[in-house]
Design a protein around this motif. Structure first.
Motif, PDB file in Angstrom:
ATOM      1  N   ASP A 160      24.543  33.780  41.175  1.00  0.00           N
ATOM      2  CA  ASP A 160      23.921  33.668  39.731  1.00  0.00           C
ATOM      3  C   ASP A 160      24.208  35.264  39.257  1.00  0.00           C
ATOM      4  O   ASP A 160      24.696  35.156  38.048  1.00  0.00           O
ATOM      5  N   GLY A 205      26.727  36.194  35.950  1.00  0.00           N
ATOM      6  CA  GLY A 205      26.313  36.955  34.826  1.00  0.00           C
ATOM      7  C   GLY A 205      27.352  38.245  34.788  1.00  0.00           C
ATOM      8  O   GLY A 205      27.710  38.695  33.611  1.00  0.00           O
ATOM      9  N   ASP A 257      30.268  37.171  32.995  1.00  0.00           N
ATOM     10  CA  ASP A 257      30.294  37.057  31.794  1.00  0.00           C
ATOM     11  C   ASP A 257      30.400  38.587  30.909  1.00  0.00           C
ATOM     12  O   ASP A 257      30.903  38.602  29.862  1.00  0.00           O
ATOM     13  N   TYR A 288      28.945  28.652  39.465  1.00  0.00           N
ATOM     14  CA  TYR A 288      28.440  27.779  38.437  1.00  0.00           C
ATOM     15  C   TYR A 288      27.520  26.783  39.005  1.00  0.00           C
ATOM     16  O   TYR A 288      27.478  25.787  38.307  1.00  0.00           O
ATOM     17  N   ALA A 345      23.263  29.479  35.411  1.00  0.00           N
ATOM     18  CA  ALA A 345      24.832  29.787  35.101  1.00  0.00           C
ATOM     19  C   ALA A 345      25.593  29.140  34.297  1.00  0.00           C
ATOM     20  O   ALA A 345      26.577  29.416  33.722  1.00  0.00           O
ATOM     21  N   LYS A 394      25.141  27.604  31.547  1.00  0.00           N
ATOM     22  CA  LYS A 394      24.688  27.811  30.216  1.00  0.00           C
ATOM     23  C   LYS A 394      25.955  28.790  29.494  1.00  0.00           C
ATOM     24  O   LYS A 394      25.852  29.094  28.235  1.00  0.00           O
ATOM     25  N   SER A 395      26.623  29.418  30.343  1.00  0.00           N
ATOM     26  CA  SER A 395      27.632  30.600  29.736  1.00  0.00           C
ATOM     27  C   SER A 395      28.786  30.001  29.078  1.00  0.00           C
ATOM     28  O   SER A 395      29.248  28.817  29.459  1.00  0.00           O
ATOM     29  N   ARG A 396      29.406  30.821  28.324  1.00  0.00           N
ATOM     30  CA  ARG A 396      30.688  30.424  27.425  1.00  0.00           C
ATOM     31  C   ARG A 396      31.616  30.231  28.391  1.00  0.00           C
ATOM     32  O   ARG A 396      32.471  29.387  28.405  1.00  0.00           O
ATOM     33  N   LYS A 397      31.667  31.118  29.423  1.00  0.00           N
ATOM     34  CA  LYS A 397      32.851  31.184  30.492  1.00  0.00           C
ATOM     35  C   LYS A 397      32.690  29.963  31.333  1.00  0.00           C
ATOM     36  O   LYS A 397      33.780  29.463  31.950  1.00  0.00           O
ATOM     37  N   CYS A 398      31.506  29.584  31.913  1.00  0.00           N
ATOM     38  CA  CYS A 398      31.093  28.686  32.627  1.00  0.00           C
ATOM     39  C   CYS A 398      31.825  27.149  31.809  1.00  0.00           C
ATOM     40  O   CYS A 398      32.460  26.316  32.516  1.00  0.00           O
TER      41      CYS A 398
END
Length: 196
Positions: free
Chosen positions: A52, A56, A59, A127, A132, A134-138
């Motif tokens: 986690d 982040g 990100d 991820y 985790a 929820k991120s754009r990169k994920c």
């Protein structure tokens, strides 16, 4: 907290902390200080907490992208930067083979790169938690792994079907017939399975 959007670029967000007490707490409790990327050390995490944390971190100081091989096939790439010591500790907890590169433009800065199969493995670990994802990169990672079937993945799936057929007690010939693989391929794979 404020944002700015340059004429040619994406909106950037900045957090300004004018409180000396808050600045001291960020340094004391989280190791966050000026020029963090060049000085930050690994916080001593492992397992899901490390995943986690690194999701982040990526990100902020990393990249998750889809690029093309020389043959034009898409492949996944995950990378991030930090101090040499931070990167060595991060690399030790990620269950994938990444390549560590020293960046000569900055003293004590390195980058870890995961590509192809190794990026799939690293991404699955990074991820795994709902937060985790929820991120754009994920979202870039998930979009790739749910729509792409690279040759190595197809081959892994074929091998696994043969391994399961043999593990169920089928003969070499029967496993070949059930999986649609050539008998010679099944024999070669069986040898690999027993050598591992």
């Amino acid at each position: 907290m404020y944002e700015r959007t340059p004429a040619k670029g994406k909106t950037a967000h900045t957090i300004y902390v004018p409180s000396r007490e808050m600045v001291a707490d960020l340094q004391r409790y989280y190791g966050i200080g000026p020029r963090k990327t060049l000085t930050y050390s690994w916080p001593g995490l492992d397992g899901p907490a490390a995943a986690d944390f690194l999701a982040g971190y990526i990100d902020g100081d990393g990249c998750v992208g889809i690029y093309r091989t020389p043959k034009g096939e898409p492949f996944l790439h995950i990378s991030f930067v930090g101090t040499v010591e931070f990167m060595a500790d991060a690399q030790a907890v990620i269950p994938a083979a990444g390549k560590l590169h020293r960046l000569t433009r900055c003293k004590n800065l390195a980058e870890i790169r995961y590509s192809g199969r190794h990026a799939w493995t690293a991404g699955a670990w990074l991820y795994a938690s709902e937060a985790a994802r929820k991120s754009r990169k994920c979202q870039t990672y998930e979009s790739h792994v749910t729509t792409t079937r690279p040759a190595w993945l197809v081959l892994d799936e074929r091998r696994e079907r043969v391994r399961q057929a043999l593990a169920s007690g089928l003969s070499l010939r029967a496993a070949a017939a059930e999986t649609g693989e050539h008998l010679g391929t099944v024999c070669a794979w069986k040898k690999q399975f027993t050598e591992r």
